[in-house]
Motif scaffolding. Structure first.
Motif, PDB file in Angstrom:
ATOM      1  N   ALA A  63      10.290  82.597  13.142  1.00 39.67           N
ATOM      2  CA  ALA A  63       9.398  83.730  12.295  1.00 39.67           C
ATOM      3  C   ALA A  63       9.845  84.909  12.686  1.00 39.67           C
ATOM      4  O   ALA A  63      10.039  85.690  11.615  1.00 39.67           O
ATOM      5  CB  ALA A  63       8.072  83.524  12.548  1.00 39.67           C
ATOM      6  N   VAL A  64      10.274  85.370  13.614  1.00 36.94           N
ATOM      7  CA  VAL A  64      10.572  86.767  14.074  1.00 36.94           C
ATOM      8  C   VAL A  64      12.112  86.796  13.533  1.00 36.94           C
ATOM      9  O   VAL A  64      12.418  87.806  12.859  1.00 36.94           O
ATOM     10  CB  VAL A  64      10.592  86.920  15.563  1.00 36.94           C
ATOM     11  N   ALA A  65      12.892  85.876  13.900  1.00 35.67           N
ATOM     12  CA  ALA A  65      14.248  85.874  13.423  1.00 35.67           C
ATOM     13  C   ALA A  65      14.500  86.093  11.881  1.00 35.67           C
ATOM     14  O   ALA A  65      15.158  86.657  11.245  1.00 35.67           O
ATOM     15  CB  ALA A  65      15.076  84.696  14.058  1.00 35.67           C
ATOM     16  N   GLU A 120       6.091  92.813  10.608  1.00 34.87           N
ATOM     17  CA  GLU A 120       4.843  92.883   9.412  1.00 34.87           C
ATOM     18  C   GLU A 120       4.954  92.062   8.429  1.00 34.87           C
ATOM     19  O   GLU A 120       4.005  91.910   7.727  1.00 34.87           O
ATOM     20  CB  GLU A 120       4.989  94.487   9.032  1.00 34.87           C
ATOM     21  N   ASN A 121       6.205  91.572   7.953  1.00 34.83           N
ATOM     22  CA  ASN A 121       6.050  90.623   6.866  1.00 34.83           C
ATOM     23  C   ASN A 121       6.075  89.069   7.424  1.00 34.83           C
ATOM     24  O   ASN A 121       6.372  88.254   6.555  1.00 34.83           O
ATOM     25  CB  ASN A 121       7.589  90.842   6.050  1.00 34.83           C
ATOM     26  N   VAL A 122       5.819  88.992   8.704  1.00 36.36           N
ATOM     27  CA  VAL A 122       5.233  87.583   8.947  1.00 36.36           C
ATOM     28  C   VAL A 122       3.811  87.533   9.061  1.00 36.36           C
ATOM     29  O   VAL A 122       2.942  88.274   9.484  1.00 36.36           O
ATOM     30  CB  VAL A 122       5.683  87.460  10.513  1.00 36.36           C
ATOM     31  N   ALA A 162      -4.651  81.372  15.474  1.00 40.48           N
ATOM     32  CA  ALA A 162      -3.761  82.378  14.141  1.00 40.48           C
ATOM     33  C   ALA A 162      -4.495  83.479  13.895  1.00 40.48           C
ATOM     34  O   ALA A 162      -3.848  84.744  13.714  1.00 40.48           O
ATOM     35  CB  ALA A 162      -4.062  81.297  12.963  1.00 40.48           C
ATOM     36  N   ALA A 163      -5.899  83.758  14.197  1.00 40.31           N
ATOM     37  CA  ALA A 163      -6.313  85.032  13.935  1.00 40.31           C
ATOM     38  C   ALA A 163      -5.940  86.116  14.895  1.00 40.31           C
ATOM     39  O   ALA A 163      -5.724  87.207  14.791  1.00 40.31           O
ATOM     40  CB  ALA A 163      -8.015  84.794  13.733  1.00 40.31           C
ATOM     41  N   GLU A 164      -5.934  85.516  16.125  1.00 45.16           N
ATOM     42  CA  GLU A 164      -5.576  86.715  17.096  1.00 45.16           C
ATOM     43  C   GLU A 164      -3.860  87.084  16.918  1.00 45.16           C
ATOM     44  O   GLU A 164      -3.761  88.285  17.101  1.00 45.16           O
ATOM     45  CB  GLU A 164      -5.514  85.609  18.488  1.00 45.16           C
ATOM     46  N   MET A 165      -3.190  85.929  16.608  1.00 41.41           N
ATOM     47  CA  MET A 165      -1.875  86.374  16.226  1.00 41.41           C
ATOM     48  C   MET A 165      -1.655  87.329  14.992  1.00 41.41           C
ATOM     49  O   MET A 165      -0.894  88.292  15.302  1.00 41.41           O
ATOM     50  CB  MET A 165      -1.084  85.372  16.119  1.00 41.41           C
ATOM     51  N   GLN A 166      -2.425  87.109  14.099  1.00 44.14           N
ATOM     52  CA  GLN A 166      -2.314  88.120  12.759  1.00 44.14           C
ATOM     53  C   GLN A 166      -3.059  89.417  13.381  1.00 44.14           C
ATOM     54  O   GLN A 166      -2.463  90.429  12.665  1.00 44.14           O
ATOM     55  CB  GLN A 166      -3.157  87.260  11.788  1.00 44.14           C
ATOM     56  N   GLN A 167      -3.904  89.510  14.074  1.00 46.79           N
ATOM     57  CA  GLN A 167      -4.429  90.712  14.374  1.00 46.79           C
ATOM     58  C   GLN A 167      -3.586  91.538  15.480  1.00 46.79           C
ATOM     59  O   GLN A 167      -3.261  92.697  15.157  1.00 46.79           O
ATOM     60  CB  GLN A 167      -5.717  90.663  15.047  1.00 46.79           C
ATOM     61  N   THR A 168      -3.103  90.890  16.481  1.00 50.50           N
ATOM     62  CA  THR A 168      -2.524  91.554  17.642  1.00 50.50           C
ATOM     63  C   THR A 168      -0.794  91.652  17.322  1.00 50.50           C
ATOM     64  O   THR A 168      -0.318  92.412  18.011  1.00 50.50           O
ATOM     65  CB  THR A 168      -2.766  91.024  18.775  1.00 50.50           C
ATOM     66  N   ARG A 169      -0.443  90.919  16.387  1.00 49.48           N
ATOM     67  CA  ARG A 169       0.975  90.530  16.225  1.00 49.48           C
ATOM     68  C   ARG A 169       1.798  90.274  17.280  1.00 49.48           C
ATOM     69  O   ARG A 169       2.907  90.395  17.579  1.00 49.48           O
ATOM     70  CB  ARG A 169       1.639  92.043  15.634  1.00 49.48           C
ATOM     71  N   ARG A 170       1.096  89.217  18.310  1.00 49.23           N
ATOM     72  CA  ARG A 170       1.785  88.849  19.465  1.00 49.23           C
ATOM     73  C   ARG A 170       1.345  87.436  19.614  1.00 49.23           C
ATOM     74  O   ARG A 170       0.378  86.814  18.835  1.00 49.23           O
ATOM     75  CB  ARG A 170       1.159  89.563  20.666  1.00 49.23           C
ATOM     76  N   ASN A 171       2.028  86.697  20.320  1.00 50.43           N
ATOM     77  CA  ASN A 171       1.641  85.289  20.756  1.00 50.43           C
ATOM     78  C   ASN A 171       1.881  85.298  22.459  1.00 50.43           C
ATOM     79  O   ASN A 171       2.971  84.431  22.634  1.00 50.43           O
ATOM     80  CB  ASN A 171       2.689  84.251  20.070  1.00 50.43           C
ATOM     81  N   GLU A 172       1.267  85.758  22.818  1.00 51.35           N
ATOM     82  CA  GLU A 172       1.456  85.964  24.616  1.00 51.35           C
ATOM     83  C   GLU A 172       1.088  84.705  25.085  1.00 51.35           C
ATOM     84  O   GLU A 172       1.947  84.501  26.104  1.00 51.35           O
ATOM     85  CB  GLU A 172       0.279  86.890  25.008  1.00 51.35           C
ATOM     86  N   ARG A 173       0.552  83.619  24.671  1.00 49.19           N
ATOM     87  CA  ARG A 173       0.456  82.312  25.247  1.00 49.19           C
ATOM     88  C   ARG A 173       1.755  81.644  25.358  1.00 49.19           C
ATOM     89  O   ARG A 173       2.298  80.881  26.408  1.00 49.19           O
ATOM     90  CB  ARG A 173      -0.582  81.577  24.703  1.00 49.19           C
ATOM     91  N   ARG A 174       2.724  81.749  24.246  1.00 51.00           N
ATOM     92  CA  ARG A 174       4.021  81.082  23.962  1.00 51.00           C
ATOM     93  C   ARG A 174       4.996  81.860  24.084  1.00 51.00           C
ATOM     94  O   ARG A 174       6.126  81.145  24.521  1.00 51.00           O
ATOM     95  CB  ARG A 174       3.781  80.310  22.723  1.00 51.00           C
ATOM     96  N   LEU A 175       5.069  83.005  23.845  1.00 56.59           N
ATOM     97  CA  LEU A 175       6.263  83.958  23.673  1.00 56.59           C
ATOM     98  C   LEU A 175       5.766  85.307  23.946  1.00 56.59           C
ATOM     99  O   LEU A 175       5.891  86.143  23.124  1.00 56.59           O
ATOM    100  CB  LEU A 175       6.818  83.764  22.243  1.00 56.59           C
ATOM    101  N   PRO A 176       5.556  85.645  25.136  1.00 48.99           N
ATOM    102  CA  PRO A 176       5.113  86.823  25.600  1.00 48.99           C
ATOM    103  C   PRO A 176       6.338  87.940  25.453  1.00 48.99           C
ATOM    104  O   PRO A 176       7.124  87.651  25.672  1.00 48.99           O
ATOM    105  CB  PRO A 176       4.691  86.598  27.137  1.00 48.99           C
TER     106      PRO A 176
END
Length: 318
Positions: free
Chosen positions: A16-18, A55-57, A35-49
C-alpha cells in the motif's frame, strides 16, 4: 484508478505504501479495531513499525469498500486464502486478482491460481512474487519482482510498477507461484542448518540441492525452467535462505537451536512442506529436503536424525 489490497499484514501494508506513489489505494484489514487504528494513526506498528501510511491510502474493515477497484492484491495468508475467496466470490467477479501469497494450500494441495480459478472463474488471476521483504518495500528501497499473468500483462505491469519497484512479467503462473512457495521450505531448512551450528558450507549445499528439488517438482507440474532460475525462484531462494528478516529462516533457526518460536508469526513454509511432501510422492518426485522439513515440523524426527536422513542418501551424480 484505485488499487485494492486485501490484507493489512506487513506485506499488504508495504505494498500500500509503495503503490500509493501511483495513486489512491484502499487497504482492507480483517480486524475493525486495527483498521480504525491504522486509519487514525497512519501507522501499523504491530506488523510494520516505523512506517507512515501516505494520505492517499485509505484503511477499512468493510470489504465492500474495495468493490470499485478493478485490480485487487491478495495479501492474505495462504492457508486462509481458499475460505476467503469462497466467502467473497461474488464481490471478486470480473476483477484482476493478484496473489501475493507464497505457499501451497494444505487442505487441497493447490496453489493460489488454482484456488482463484475454481472459486472465482470470472476473475483474472495473476501472481506477484519474488525476493522482497516488506520493510524494504515500505522504505522505498529498490526491489525487483516477478508479475505472472496470462494476458494484458503490460497494462498490469505498468499499473503495479513504481520508480523503485521494478516488475518483470511472465506468462508462467505455475512457475512463479511454485518458486515462491517452495523456497519457503528450503529457507526453513537453511535456518535449521545455521541454528544447529552446521555452518555456511552446509547451508550452501542445502540451498543448491534444495533448488534442484524445487525445479524437479515445478517442471513436473508444467513450470518453465527459466522461471525457476529467475526472481521468483532462485532470486527469492537466495534472499530467504540468507537473511534473518525471513520468517521462515528465523523459524528454522529456532528449530535448529531447540528454541520456541512466536506462535503468532505466520510461517507459510510449515504447511507448505507438509502439502508439498504429499504432492511430490503423488507425482513420484524425490524431494528429500522437503520430506526432512515436513518430518521435522511434525516432530517425527530430531535435528540429528534429520541431518542423518540427508547425509546417508545414496551417492550419485549431481
Amino acid at each position: 484508478m484505485t488499487i485494492g489490497i486485501l490484507g493489512a499484514g506487513a506485506f499488504g501494508t508495504a505494498l500500500a505504501v509503495a503503490l500509493a506513489r501511483n495513486g489512491a489505494v484502499t487497504l482492507w484489514a480483517r480486524d475493525p479495531t486495527q483498521a480504525a487504528e491504522m486509519q487514525q494513526t497512519r501507522r501499523n506498528e504491530r506488523r510494520l513499525p516505523g512506517v507512515t501510511l501516505p494520505e492517499n491510502v485509505s484503511v477499512t474493515a468493510e470489504i465492500a469498500d474495495i468493490s470499485g477497484c478493478e485490480t485487487l492484491l491478495l495479501a492474505v495468508p495462504m492457508q486462509q486464502l481458499g475460505a476467503f475467496l469462497r466467502d467473497h466470490a461474488r464481490l471478486f467477479e470480473g476483477k484482476t486478482l493478484v496473489s501475493c501469497s507464497k505457499g501451497v494450500d494444505l487442505a487441497t494441495g493447490r496453489g493460489a491460481v488454482a484456488l482463484i480459478t475454481e472459486t472465482c472463474p470470472q476473475a483474472r488471476p495473476a501472481v506477484l512474487t519474488g525476493p522482497s521483504f516488506a520493510a524494504d518495500i515500505a522504505r522505498g528501497l529498490p526491489t525487483a519482482l516477478t508479475l505472472a499473468v496470462a494476458e494484458e500483462a503490460e497494462v498490469l505491469q505498468e499499473q503495479l510498477s513504481t520508480p523503485v519497484l521494478r516488475l518483470y512479467r511472465t506468462s508462467d503462473l505455475t512457475g512463479a507461484e511454485l518458486g515462491g512457495a517452495l523456497k519457503n521450505v528450503i529457507a526453513i531448512a537453511a535456518g535449521v542448518v545455521i541454528g544447529a551450528g552446521l555452518g555456511d558450507s552446509a547451508r550452501a549445499a542445502l540451498m543448491t540441492r534444495g533448488f534442484a528439488e524445487m525445479s524437479r517438482l515445478a517442471l513436473c507440474l508444467g513450470a518453465r525452467a527459466e522461471t525457476l532460475s529467475g526472481l521468483s525462484g532462485f532470486g527469492d531462494l537466495v534472499l530467504t535462505c540468507t537473511s534473518a528478516q525471513s520468517r521462515n529462516f528465523r523459524y528454522g533457526q529456532a528449530l535448529g537451536r531447540a528454541e520456541d518460536f512466536d506462535p503468532n508469526t505466520t510461517v507459510e513454509g510449515v504447511a507448505t512442506a507438509k502439502a508439498v511432501s504429499v504432492l511430490a510422492k503423488k507425482h513420484g518426485i524425490e524431494m528429500p529436503v522437503t520430506d526432512m522439513i515436513a518430518a521435522l515440523v511434525a516432530q517425527k524426527v530430531t535435528i540429528g536424525e534429520a541431518v542423518q536422513m540427508l547425509m546417508s542418501r545414496p551417492l550419485k551424480e549431481e
